[in-house]
Scaffold this motif. Structure first.
Motif, short mmCIF file in Angstrom:
data_model
loop_
_atom_site.label_atom_id
_atom_site.label_comp_id
_atom_site.label_asym_id
_atom_site.label_seq_id
_atom_site.Cartn_x
_atom_site.Cartn_y
_atom_site.Cartn_z
N VAL A 2 0.81 -1.26 -0.04
CA VAL A 2 -0.16 -0.08 0.00
C VAL A 2 0.93 1.24 0.16
O VAL A 2 1.81 1.27 0.80
CB VAL A 2 -0.96 0.11 1.25
N ALA A 24 -4.33 6.75 -2.08
CA ALA A 24 -3.90 5.51 -1.56
C ALA A 24 -4.06 4.72 -2.67
O ALA A 24 -5.03 4.51 -3.60
CB ALA A 24 -4.85 5.25 -0.33
N ILE A 28 -5.35 -2.62 -1.36
CA ILE A 28 -6.29 -2.35 -0.45
C ILE A 28 -7.84 -3.07 -0.30
O ILE A 28 -8.42 -3.22 -1.22
CB ILE A 28 -6.77 -0.76 -0.43
N SER A 30 -9.77 -2.09 2.70
CA SER A 30 -10.74 -1.04 3.13
C SER A 30 -9.89 0.01 3.85
O SER A 30 -8.73 -0.33 4.31
CB SER A 30 -11.74 -1.67 4.02
N ILE A 31 -10.43 1.21 3.73
CA ILE A 31 -9.51 2.35 4.63
C ILE A 31 -10.55 2.92 5.84
O ILE A 31 -11.67 3.32 5.66
CB ILE A 31 -9.32 3.56 3.60
N SER A 53 -14.10 6.27 8.97
CA SER A 53 -14.88 5.70 7.63
C SER A 53 -16.33 6.39 7.62
O SER A 53 -17.22 6.23 6.49
CB SER A 53 -14.70 4.27 7.38
N ASN A 76 -10.50 6.34 -3.23
CA ASN A 76 -9.50 6.13 -2.13
C ASN A 76 -8.42 7.37 -1.70
O ASN A 76 -7.46 7.30 -1.71
CB ASN A 76 -8.47 5.16 -2.51
N ALA A 97 -3.19 6.83 7.16
CA ALA A 97 -4.50 6.22 7.12
C ALA A 97 -4.33 4.80 7.81
O ALA A 97 -3.32 4.30 7.82
CB ALA A 97 -4.86 5.69 5.50
N ILE A 99 -5.40 1.28 7.12
CA ILE A 99 -5.83 0.52 6.11
C ILE A 99 -5.91 -0.89 6.30
O ILE A 99 -4.81 -1.63 6.87
CB ILE A 99 -5.03 0.79 4.94
#
Length: 120
Positions: A2, A24, A28, A30-31, A53, A76, A97, A99
């Motif tokens: 990432v 980003a 990935i 999820s962030i 989020s 993202n 972040a 992540i």
């Protein structure tokens, strides 16, 4: 892997505005939360703004009412709109972040930073 990449820094006069962006990319899943930190010369890195989020935000007292964090989850990306800039806002700004990668391992990631210089 990432990666986070910031853009939008530069030189601006006091009272001016800048918009920072963070993108980003990579593996990935999820962030979970996104943020901006800054580090001025001779000082510790400090939190500037944070967004979850779910869209909940919080700001350092020194930037409340002047800076706004936002995000585009589909891309993202997240942003820091900085208005009414002051010389004391001069710093290297880092995006950050939490992540979860496609390995389902969650960790914090950092960009390399972008310099914001506010002249008086």
């Amino acid at each position: 892997q990432v990666q986070l990449v910031e853009s939008g820094g530069g030189l601006v006069q006091a009272g001016g505005s800048l918009r920072l962006s963070c993108a980003a990319s990579g593996s990935i899943f999820s962030i979970n939360a996104m943020g901006w930190y800054r580090q001025a010369p001779g000082k510790q890195r400090e939190l500037v703004a944070h967004i979850t989020s779910g869209g909940r935000t919080n700001y350092a007292d020194s930037v409340k009412g002047r800076f706004t964090i936002s995000r585009d989850s589909a891309k993202n990306m997240w942003y820091l709109q900085m208005n009414s800039l002051k010389p004391e806002d001069t710093a290297v700004y880092y995006c950050n972040a939490d992540i979860t990668a496609r390995t389902y391992i969650a960790m914090a990631y950092w960009g390399k930073g972008t310099l914001v210089t506010v002249s008086s």
